[in-house]
Motif scaffolding. Structure first.
Motif, PDB file in Angstrom:
ATOM      1  N   THR A 185       8.651  -7.805  -3.974  1.00  0.00           N
ATOM      2  CA  THR A 185       7.457  -7.339  -4.391  1.00  0.00           C
ATOM      3  C   THR A 185       6.140  -8.200  -4.321  1.00  0.00           C
ATOM      4  OG1 THR A 185       9.125  -6.329  -6.296  1.00  0.00           O
ATOM      5  CG2 THR A 185       6.641  -6.289  -6.888  1.00  0.00           C
ATOM      6  N   LEU A 213       2.333   0.274   9.138  1.00  0.00           N
ATOM      7  CA  LEU A 213       3.429  -0.131   8.362  1.00  0.00           C
ATOM      8  C   LEU A 213       4.803   0.324   8.645  1.00  0.00           C
ATOM      9  CD1 LEU A 213       4.413  -1.637   5.702  1.00  0.00           C
ATOM     10  CD2 LEU A 213       3.809   0.527   4.338  1.00  0.00           C
ATOM     11  N   LEU A 244       0.596  -0.313  -1.209  1.00  0.00           N
ATOM     12  CA  LEU A 244       0.347  -0.679  -0.069  1.00  0.00           C
ATOM     13  C   LEU A 244       0.345   0.511   0.974  1.00  0.00           C
ATOM     14  CD1 LEU A 244       0.240  -2.861   2.260  1.00  0.00           C
ATOM     15  CD2 LEU A 244       2.782  -2.978   2.223  1.00  0.00           C
ATOM     16  N   VAL A 280       4.937  -7.582  -0.886  1.00  0.00           N
ATOM     17  CA  VAL A 280       4.143  -6.429  -0.862  1.00  0.00           C
ATOM     18  C   VAL A 280       2.622  -6.533  -1.534  1.00  0.00           C
ATOM     19  CG1 VAL A 280       4.237  -3.999  -1.618  1.00  0.00           C
ATOM     20  CG2 VAL A 280       6.406  -4.976  -1.011  1.00  0.00           C
ATOM     21  N   PRO A 293       8.159   0.847   6.962  1.00  0.00           N
ATOM     22  CA  PRO A 293       8.454   0.693   5.832  1.00  0.00           C
ATOM     23  C   PRO A 293      10.156   0.195   5.915  1.00  0.00           C
ATOM     24  CG  PRO A 293       8.415   2.993   5.956  1.00  0.00           C
ATOM     25  CD  PRO A 293       8.093   2.252   7.370  1.00  0.00           C
ATOM     26  N   LEU A 331       5.306  -0.949  -3.022  1.00  0.00           N
ATOM     27  CA  LEU A 331       5.094  -0.486  -1.513  1.00  0.00           C
ATOM     28  C   LEU A 331       4.376   0.927  -1.390  1.00  0.00           C
ATOM     29  CD1 LEU A 331       7.174  -1.492   1.428  1.00  0.00           C
ATOM     30  CD2 LEU A 331       6.705   0.739   1.409  1.00  0.00           C
ATOM     31  N   LEU A 386      15.038  -4.891   1.461  1.00  0.00           N
ATOM     32  CA  LEU A 386      13.727  -4.623   0.481  1.00  0.00           C
ATOM     33  C   LEU A 386      14.357  -4.704  -1.079  1.00  0.00           C
ATOM     34  CD1 LEU A 386      10.356  -4.133   0.326  1.00  0.00           C
ATOM     35  CD2 LEU A 386      11.157  -1.840  -0.187  1.00  0.00           C
TER      36      LEU A 386
END
Ligand code: PLP
Length: 261
Positions: free
Chosen positions: A82, A102, A127, A85, A104, A123, A115
């Motif tokens: 986190t 990005l 983000l 991110v 992901p 995210l 992740l």
């Protein structure tokens, strides 16, 4: 020489992650800058460990190169934590990073988490709205939208839902049955790019190559749709030139023709 920055995880097996990104950027004729966010221990069979790089070290890598010469584009891949991110959100804003794509990354295709589960909401909510484009595969599109994404129609809905959060979206169709269809949604609506499916086991790293090629093409000045076409072609060639190096599935080869002994 113009440069593209990849902010991503290291893949010790050399097929995906920052290793794939650097090969792709160089193949496209630009200089690759890199910031390592995580270190994975993996081989062709699976991932045995994934460690986050402390955010202070990620920050120094990014700030150091960006202060020197601004990259034409940035690809963000595996972030793991986190905090990483959140750091991306801050760096994009403060450094004014352009053409940010990005990928992901959530899970390896062999199933291991790349992740932390609690980082997914950050995210998506913090983000995603700040990047230029996002390139999920079907499972990633499903995790981000909270709906199953299994068909071309699901992919189109997911691309629309992701565009509603801000970025241009490409839902990549490598996991679809039948033809390989990538579905995009940008300011002009949705569109599908369809191609025949390559039958190959050399797929490890294909998502990394696609997102990096997209960022690099944007950095070269292509508009979004032309950049998607370019990224599809580079990924297809990388799949066609893939090879096996260990006991498990092989890797893509973005560097061009393979010379097999
Ligand atoms: N390892 C790293 C560091 C990655 O960034 C990724 C994907 O982005 C993977 C592994 C997984 O690659 P694949 O899903 O092609 O196995």
């Amino acid at each position: 020489m113009n440069s593209v920055l990849t902010i991503a995880g290291s893949d010790s097996s050399g097929g995906a992650g920052i290793q794939a990104d650097i090969k792709t950027i160089h193949r496209m004729g630009l200089h690759a800058l890199s910031a390592v966010t995580a270190v994975t221990a993996q081989n062709s069979i699976g991932v045995t460990a994934a460690y986050s790089v402390p955010t202070g070290i990620i920050r120094e890598q990014v700030e150091g190169v960006v202060k020197d010469a601004s990259p034409r584009a940035v690809k963000i891949g595996m972030l793991k934590s986190t905090d990483s991110v959140r750091l991306m959100v801050e760096l994009i804003q403060r450094l004014g990073l352009k053409n940010v794509v990005l990928d992901p990354v959530i899970k390896a295709s062999t199933g291991e988490l790349l992740l932390d589960p609690q980082a997914l909401d950050v995210l998506r909510d913090e983000l995603l709205p700040r990047v230029h484009a996002v390139t999920p595969n079907l499972p990633e599109a499903s995790a981000l939208t909270g709906r199953p994404v299994r068909s071309g129609r699901d992919a189109e809905e997911a691309a629309r839902a992701l565009k509603a959060l801000g970025p241009d979206a490409v839902v990549t169709g490598g996991h679809l049955e039948g033809r390989c269809v990538d579905v995009i949604c940008d300011g002009d609506g949705t569109h599908s790019y369809s191609g025949s499916r390559l039958i190959t086991a050399f797929t490890h790293g294909s998502g990394c190559v696609f997102s990096t090629a997209l960022a690099t093409a944007l950095g070269m000045g292509f508009g979004f749709r032309r950049a998607v076409i370019r990224a599809r072609s580079i990924t297809r060639k990388a799949l066609m030139n893939g090879y096996q190096w260990g006991a498990g599935p092989g890797v893509v080869n973005p560097l061009g023709t393979r010379s097999q002994p």
